[in-house]
Enzyme design. Structure first.
Site, PDB file in Angstrom:
ATOM      1  N   LYS A  48      33.469  39.916  43.419  1.00 24.81           N
ATOM      2  CA  LYS A  48      34.521  40.838  43.110  1.00 24.81           C
ATOM      3  C   LYS A  48      35.509  39.866  42.601  1.00 24.81           C
ATOM      4  CE  LYS A  48      33.493  44.029  43.250  1.00 24.81           C
ATOM      5  NZ  LYS A  48      32.645  44.452  42.271  1.00 24.81           N
ATOM      6  N   HIS A 114      26.287  33.904  44.246  1.00 20.71           N
ATOM      7  CA  HIS A 114      27.329  33.961  45.019  1.00 20.71           C
ATOM      8  C   HIS A 114      27.224  33.067  46.145  1.00 20.71           C
ATOM      9  CE1 HIS A 114      28.917  37.704  43.090  1.00 20.71           C
ATOM     10  NE2 HIS A 114      28.037  38.515  43.750  1.00 20.71           N
ATOM     11  N   LYS A 269      39.611  48.792  37.588  1.00 22.81           N
ATOM     12  CA  LYS A 269      40.832  48.620  36.711  1.00 22.81           C
ATOM     13  C   LYS A 269      41.212  47.470  35.847  1.00 22.81           C
ATOM     14  CE  LYS A 269      44.056  51.548  39.354  1.00 22.81           C
ATOM     15  NZ  LYS A 269      45.315  51.315  40.406  1.00 22.81           N
TER      16      LYS A 269
HETATM   17  P1  A3P Z   1      38.700  45.473  39.886  1.00 22.34           P
HETATM   18  O1  A3P Z   1      38.180  46.222  40.960  1.00 22.34           O
HETATM   19  O2  A3P Z   1      40.013  44.882  40.116  1.00 22.34           O
HETATM   20  O3  A3P Z   1      38.886  46.641  38.843  1.00 22.34           O
HETATM   21  P2  A3P Z   1      32.881  41.276  39.903  1.00 22.34           P
HETATM   22  O4  A3P Z   1      32.194  41.523  38.608  1.00 22.34           O
HETATM   23  O5  A3P Z   1      32.871  39.870  40.679  1.00 22.34           O
HETATM   24  O6  A3P Z   1      32.137  42.417  40.812  1.00 22.34           O
HETATM   25  O7  A3P Z   1      34.237  41.967  39.737  1.00 22.34           O
HETATM   26  C1  A3P Z   1      34.661  43.062  39.456  1.00 22.34           C
HETATM   27  C2  A3P Z   1      35.971  43.130  38.853  1.00 22.34           C
HETATM   28  O8  A3P Z   1      36.331  42.528  37.584  1.00 22.34           O
HETATM   29  C3  A3P Z   1      36.638  44.584  39.178  1.00 22.34           C
HETATM   30  O9  A3P Z   1      37.956  44.402  39.493  1.00 22.34           O
HETATM   31  C4  A3P Z   1      36.321  44.881  37.655  1.00 22.34           C
HETATM   32  O10 A3P Z   1      37.052  45.928  37.088  1.00 22.34           O
HETATM   33  C5  A3P Z   1      36.541  43.823  36.960  1.00 22.34           C
HETATM   34  N1  A3P Z   1      36.063  43.472  35.342  1.00 22.34           N
HETATM   35  C6  A3P Z   1      34.601  44.088  35.205  1.00 22.34           C
HETATM   36  N2  A3P Z   1      34.354  43.851  33.976  1.00 22.34           N
HETATM   37  C7  A3P Z   1      35.496  43.353  33.311  1.00 22.34           C
HETATM   38  C8  A3P Z   1      35.673  42.646  32.116  1.00 22.34           C
HETATM   39  N3  A3P Z   1      34.939  42.747  31.075  1.00 22.34           N
HETATM   40  N4  A3P Z   1      36.940  42.269  32.039  1.00 22.34           N
HETATM   41  C9  A3P Z   1      37.850  41.845  32.689  1.00 22.34           C
HETATM   42  N5  A3P Z   1      37.686  42.293  33.921  1.00 22.34           N
HETATM   43  C10 A3P Z   1      36.244  43.172  34.527  1.00 22.34           C
END
Ligand code: A3P
Length: 306
Positions: A48, A114, A269
């Site tokens: 995340k 991870h 978000k």
């Molecule tokens: P939020 O839950 O705060 O919106 P991961 O990819 O490690 O699972 O992390 C997910 C987080 O990255 C989520 O944050 C998601 O919205 C955000 N995210 C996904 N794609 C993204 C992108 N292209 N640019 C910026 N943030 C992104």
């Protein structure tokens, strides 16, 4: 053994980290069977923290000679998780398919994990492969993890209240946690071995993506040429991987790459500071103390806007 969150019924303390019960076999198989190639690139992250974004960027940077035109780029039709596999999340029942798939990927391969640094397959450390690591301030990481885990499709999903999950997060009991030892393991390696590990923060990418994309390309030994910069190659990669673009693609809106969760939940978000909508004053105080206690003296810190 502890109660799990999301699709993991339990977390087991395994090699000093909290391994979700549904991934124990996958971690073991990855450690045992994965064969690193010298030019492999690893995207490592605390869950995340921006894994999906970094997967997309790294894939697009490394493979940019193969996909000259953005119109038919694979990132338009595949979620980044399909192009950049995470072996420990998939090397379970279908281990032989996975070994076959990994060995057939075109080189240089981009592979994600991870797993904390000390538990990576030994061949990663012994090779000249490179690792790009991303983490995020623990406030937003927690909110992203909790909202995500509450969306799990699995019948065995464990739903925790925000307060219950928060208590566990503060104790480090979270997917691949404790988060502080995860971050510090890569942080320390990036200091002692800067050619091996590039350490990034989600917030820094949000603040200046151009600078960070250049940094990634340089670290990987494929810097953008002046011609590429003036032709807009770098800009088009940044645009292609942007949250707004990716969130709106059909494949990311409707698919389900990891069967336990729909693709759309990886794009929520993407803001810095959304935690403010979830935290009570006592939660702020508690997590601030944990951060201070666990990271003090390490040189690793996060800017948090209270
Ligand atoms: P939020 O839950 O705060 O919106 P991961 O990819 O490690 O699972 O992390 C997910 C987080 O990255 C989520 O944050 C998601 O919205 C955000 N995210 C996904 N794609 C993204 C992108 N292209 N640019 C910026 N943030 C992104």
């Amino acid at each position: 053994k502890e109660r799990g969150w999301g699709a993991a019924p339990y977390f087991y303390l395994f090699q000093d980290f909290w391994c979700p019960s549904n991934y124990i076999q996958g971690v073991f198989n990855f450690q045992k069977f994965f064969q690193t190639k010298e030019d492999d690139v690893f995207v490592a992250s605390f869950p995340k923290s921006g894994t999906t974004w970094l997967k997309a960027l790294t894939f697009a940077i490394v493979k940019r000679q193969h996909f000259a035109s953005v119109e038919n780029h694979p990132l338009l039709t595949s979620i980044p998780h399909a192009l950049v596999p995470s072996p420990e999340l998939t090397m379970d029942a279908d281990i032989y398919d996975q070994i076959g798939h990994l060995s057939q990927m075109t080189e240089p391969r981009v592979v994600a994990t991870h797993i904390p640094y000390p538990s990576l397959p030994k061949s990663i450390m012994e090779s000249s492969s490179r690792i790009i690591y991303i983490c995020r301030n623990p406030f937003d990481t927690f909110v992203s993890a909790w909202t995500f885990s509450s969306k799990a499709n699995s019948a065995s999903s464990a739903s925790l209240t925000l307060e219950e999950a928060f208590e566990m997060f503060c104790k480090g009991i979270v997917y691949f946690g404790p988060w502080w030892s995860h971050m510090l393991s890569y942080w320390q390696e990036s200091k002692t071995n800067p050619n091996k590990v590039l350490f990034l923060k989600y917030e820094d990418l949000k603040e200046d993506i151009n600078f960070q994309v250049k940094r990634i390309a340089e670290f990987l030994g494929c810097p953008f040429s002046e011609e590429e910069e003036s032709n807009g190659v770098m800009e088009s990669i940044i645009k292609l991987c942007s949250f707004e673009k990716m969130k709106d693609l059909d494949v990311n809106k409707f698919g389900s790459h990891f069967k336990i969760i729909d693709n759309k939940h990886f794009f929520r978000k993407a803001e810095i500071g959304d935690w403010i909508n979830y935290f009570s004053p006592s939660m702020v105080e508690k997590l601030s103390k944990v951060i201070e206690q666990k990271l003090s003296g390490s040189g690793l810190s996060f800017k948090i806007q209270y």
